[in-house]
Motif scaffolding. Structure first.
Motif, mmCIF file in Angstrom:
data_model
loop_
_atom_site.group_PDB
_atom_site.id
_atom_site.type_symbol
_atom_site.label_atom_id
_atom_site.label_comp_id
_atom_site.label_asym_id
_atom_site.label_seq_id
_atom_site.Cartn_x
_atom_site.Cartn_y
_atom_site.Cartn_z
ATOM 1 N N MET A 1 0.971 -1.446 0.287
ATOM 2 C CA MET A 1 -0.582 -0.449 -0.353
ATOM 3 C C MET A 1 1.069 0.859 -0.222
ATOM 4 O O MET A 1 1.833 1.305 0.198
ATOM 5 C CB MET A 1 -0.699 -0.033 1.252
ATOM 6 C CG MET A 1 -2.160 -0.910 1.527
ATOM 7 S SD MET A 1 -2.277 -1.292 3.115
ATOM 8 C CE MET A 1 -3.390 0.218 2.903
ATOM 9 N N GLY A 2 0.072 2.454 -0.914
ATOM 10 C CA GLY A 2 0.950 3.709 0.040
ATOM 11 C C GLY A 2 2.061 3.416 -1.678
ATOM 12 O O GLY A 2 2.201 3.217 -2.564
ATOM 13 N N LEU B 1 -10.113 2.687 2.629
ATOM 14 C CA LEU B 1 -12.404 2.239 1.970
ATOM 15 C C LEU B 1 -11.297 1.087 0.783
ATOM 16 O O LEU B 1 -12.635 -0.429 2.033
ATOM 17 C CB LEU B 1 -12.526 3.204 1.326
ATOM 18 C CG LEU B 1 -13.681 3.177 0.798
ATOM 19 C CD1 LEU B 1 -15.359 2.204 1.156
ATOM 20 C CD2 LEU B 1 -14.839 4.477 -0.468
ATOM 21 N N TYR B 2 -11.003 1.097 -0.751
ATOM 22 C CA TYR B 2 -10.540 -0.102 -0.751
ATOM 23 C C TYR B 2 -10.117 -1.119 0.192
ATOM 24 O O TYR B 2 -9.806 -2.475 -0.160
ATOM 25 C CB TYR B 2 -9.690 0.587 -1.780
ATOM 26 C CG TYR B 2 -9.315 -0.397 -2.474
ATOM 27 C CD1 TYR B 2 -10.126 -1.134 -3.424
ATOM 28 C CD2 TYR B 2 -8.109 -1.638 -2.552
ATOM 29 C CE1 TYR B 2 -9.949 -2.345 -4.868
ATOM 30 C CE2 TYR B 2 -7.886 -2.890 -3.815
ATOM 31 C CZ TYR B 2 -8.777 -2.883 -4.844
ATOM 32 O OH TYR B 2 -8.535 -3.911 -5.568
ATOM 33 N N ALA B 3 -8.491 -0.490 1.119
ATOM 34 C CA ALA B 3 -8.845 -1.346 2.121
ATOM 35 C C ALA B 3 -9.394 -2.617 2.608
ATOM 36 O O ALA B 3 -8.947 -3.660 3.570
ATOM 37 C CB ALA B 3 -7.321 -0.702 3.071
ATOM 38 N N ARG B 4 -11.002 -1.867 3.036
ATOM 39 C CA ARG B 4 -11.572 -2.655 3.669
ATOM 40 C C ARG B 4 -12.626 -3.099 3.024
ATOM 41 O O ARG B 4 -13.992 -3.217 3.372
ATOM 42 C CB ARG B 4 -12.247 -1.844 4.907
ATOM 43 C CG ARG B 4 -11.030 -1.601 6.110
ATOM 44 C CD ARG B 4 -11.326 -0.568 6.982
ATOM 45 N NE ARG B 4 -10.338 -0.093 7.341
ATOM 46 C CZ ARG B 4 -9.275 0.637 7.656
ATOM 47 N NH1 ARG B 4 -8.496 1.046 6.560
ATOM 48 N NH2 ARG B 4 -7.483 0.876 8.389
ATOM 49 N N SER B 5 -12.741 -3.041 1.802
ATOM 50 C CA SER B 5 -13.223 -3.071 0.538
ATOM 51 C C SER B 5 -14.671 -4.646 0.795
ATOM 52 O O SER B 5 -15.776 -4.840 0.290
ATOM 53 C CB SER B 5 -13.823 -2.802 -0.971
ATOM 54 O OG SER B 5 -12.266 -3.422 -0.922
ATOM 55 N N LEU B 6 -13.772 -5.484 0.938
ATOM 56 C CA LEU B 6 -13.958 -6.869 0.465
ATOM 57 C C LEU B 6 -14.893 -7.336 1.520
ATOM 58 O O LEU B 6 -15.969 -7.577 1.361
ATOM 59 C CB LEU B 6 -12.812 -7.789 0.674
ATOM 60 C CG LEU B 6 -13.579 -9.443 0.723
ATOM 61 C CD1 LEU B 6 -14.396 -9.378 -0.805
ATOM 62 C CD2 LEU B 6 -12.631 -10.245 0.041
ATOM 63 N N GLY B 7 -14.425 -7.000 3.197
ATOM 64 C CA GLY B 7 -15.304 -6.618 4.638
ATOM 65 C C GLY B 7 -17.009 -6.400 4.196
ATOM 66 O O GLY B 7 -17.717 -6.625 4.534
ATOM 67 N N LEU B 8 -16.598 -4.626 3.700
ATOM 68 C CA LEU B 8 -17.358 -3.597 3.721
ATOM 69 C C LEU B 8 -18.717 -4.572 2.517
ATOM 70 O O LEU B 8 -19.834 -4.188 3.398
ATOM 71 C CB LEU B 8 -17.149 -2.781 2.989
ATOM 72 C CG LEU B 8 -16.513 -1.855 4.617
ATOM 73 C CD1 LEU B 8 -15.574 -0.035 4.036
ATOM 74 C CD2 LEU B 8 -17.296 -1.543 5.909
ATOM 75 N N VAL B 9 -17.869 -5.085 1.410
ATOM 76 C CA VAL B 9 -19.738 -5.000 0.509
ATOM 77 C C VAL B 9 -20.274 -6.594 0.859
ATOM 78 O O VAL B 9 -21.433 -6.484 0.614
ATOM 79 C CB VAL B 9 -18.688 -5.172 -1.004
ATOM 80 C CG1 VAL B 9 -19.404 -6.836 -1.716
ATOM 81 C CG2 VAL B 9 -17.969 -4.024 -1.320
ATOM 82 N N ARG C 1 -4.929 0.890 -8.745
ATOM 83 C CA ARG C 1 -4.896 2.078 -8.518
ATOM 84 C C ARG C 1 -5.392 2.866 -7.029
ATOM 85 O O ARG C 1 -4.106 3.454 -6.597
ATOM 86 C CB ARG C 1 -5.398 2.887 -9.382
ATOM 87 C CG ARG C 1 -5.153 4.122 -9.881
ATOM 88 C CD ARG C 1 -5.870 4.653 -10.429
ATOM 89 N NE ARG C 1 -7.255 5.103 -11.161
ATOM 90 C CZ ARG C 1 -8.506 5.758 -10.729
ATOM 91 N NH1 ARG C 1 -7.733 6.708 -10.688
ATOM 92 N NH2 ARG C 1 -9.685 4.899 -10.364
ATOM 93 N N TRP C 2 -6.076 2.420 -6.630
ATOM 94 C CA TRP C 2 -6.245 2.754 -4.377
ATOM 95 C C TRP C 2 -5.485 2.427 -4.481
ATOM 96 O O TRP C 2 -5.482 2.999 -2.634
ATOM 97 C CB TRP C 2 -8.203 2.842 -4.672
ATOM 98 C CG TRP C 2 -9.331 3.355 -5.598
ATOM 99 C CD1 TRP C 2 -9.298 4.520 -6.729
ATOM 100 C CD2 TRP C 2 -10.090 3.896 -4.921
ATOM 101 N NE1 TRP C 2 -9.625 5.073 -7.078
ATOM 102 C CE2 TRP C 2 -10.646 4.566 -6.318
ATOM 103 C CE3 TRP C 2 -11.432 3.766 -3.948
ATOM 104 C CZ2 TRP C 2 -12.199 5.741 -6.048
ATOM 105 C CZ3 TRP C 2 -12.155 4.196 -3.719
ATOM 106 C CH2 TRP C 2 -13.027 5.121 -4.943
ATOM 107 N N ALA C 3 -5.043 1.277 -4.162
ATOM 108 C CA ALA C 3 -4.221 1.480 -3.734
ATOM 109 C C ALA C 3 -3.085 1.720 -2.930
ATOM 110 O O ALA C 3 -2.429 2.229 -1.836
ATOM 111 C CB ALA C 3 -3.502 -0.224 -3.618
ATOM 112 N N GLY C 4 -2.055 3.149 -3.640
ATOM 113 C CA GLY C 4 -1.031 3.432 -3.429
ATOM 114 C C GLY C 4 -1.658 5.151 -3.259
ATOM 115 O O GLY C 4 -0.867 5.839 -3.579
ATOM 116 N N THR C 5 -2.892 5.537 -3.089
ATOM 117 C CA THR C 5 -3.309 6.757 -3.024
ATOM 118 C C THR C 5 -3.106 7.321 -2.324
ATOM 119 O O THR C 5 -2.397 8.813 -2.025
ATOM 120 C CB THR C 5 -4.597 6.399 -3.646
ATOM 121 O OG1 THR C 5 -5.895 6.147 -2.143
ATOM 122 C CG2 THR C 5 -5.480 6.680 -4.816
#
Length: 237
Positions: free
Chosen positions: A118-119, A139-147, A128-132
């Motif tokens: 990340m970062g 958000l992307y780092a927790r997206s699987l659990g959230l969905v 793309r969102w992993a390095g923002t």
């Protein structure tokens, strides 16, 4: 990640669409076959109940649009999404020594940005969102659990709506007054439908975590390599 799987995407692309997506396609097709079979069996059972009550039986299309079919389907969906939601979040911190379903003890928790790529540690092929480094990364780092959690809540809500309709249909056939949605949420019918599915999903996860310590399935990423020690944790075949 399984050792030697870094180039898995290139190899999968060379296999063609059907082979490289066969896991999703096969299980997706099986889902529709089983759902159709459930509809056939469910309609037959429902019509038997109508016949006993001296009521007119319904056609297949009418049954597919009925609350009886909807509640049977959604009560299973919500328990499955609950299982994966709890499993995704639980395996961040909970361990089972010797299980490939668990992380090694030294990686408990959310892990470092280096470990998670990340970062500043994101690679050229990272999402793309992993390095923002901003809210998108969090958000992307927790997206699987959230969905998974969102799907659980939506399907549980759908179960409650279909459930109260089906429950009231039975009450009306018995010449009883219907109840509202709020009353149904605290009813025995709603919680019985939910809990009977939850307990089976939790038992399945616990059994998989423990049995995979000692048993093997050659070639499966859900199993350790056949020759791995029982104490090996977080190792996939």
């Amino acid at each position: 990640m399984t050792p030697g799987s870094e180039g898995g995407g290139d190899r999968a692309a060379s296999l063609g669409f059907w082979r490289s997506n066969s896991l999703t396609l096969v299980f997706g097709a099986a889902f529709f076959v089983v759902l159709a079979a459930q509809a056939v069996a469910g309609r037959a059972e429902f019509n038997e109940q109508l016949a006993v009550a001296g009521l007119q039986q319904i056609g297949f299309g009418a049954y597919l649009a009925s609350s009886d079919f909807a509640v049977d389907v959604t009560e299973n969906w919500q328990s499955e999404f609950l299982q994966f939601f709890l499993y995704v979040y639980g395996t961040v911190y909970l361990l089972q020594r010797g299980s490939p379903e668990s992380k090694p003890p030294d990686r408990v928790g959310t892990e470092s940005e280096r470990d998670q790529r990340m970062g500043p540690h994101a690679r050229s092929d990272s999402p793309r969102w992993a390095g923002t480094g901003d809210w998108r990364q969090h958000l992307y780092a927790r997206s699987l659990g959230l969905v998974m959690g969102g799907f659980f809540l939506l399907s549980w809500f759908a179960q409650s709506v279909a459930g109260v309709a089906a429950y009231n249909a039975v009450r009306l056939r018995q010449l009883q007054a219907p109840i509202d949605w709020g009353a149904y949420l605290v009813s025995a019918d709603f919680w019985s439908r939910s809990l009977q599915n939850w307990q089976s999903e939790l038992l399945a996860v616990a059994a998989m975590a423990v049995l995979s310590v000692y048993l093997r399935q050659r070639g499966s990423p859900e199993s350790k390599p056949v020759g791995s020690a029982h104490t090996s944790t977080g190792v996939e075949g």
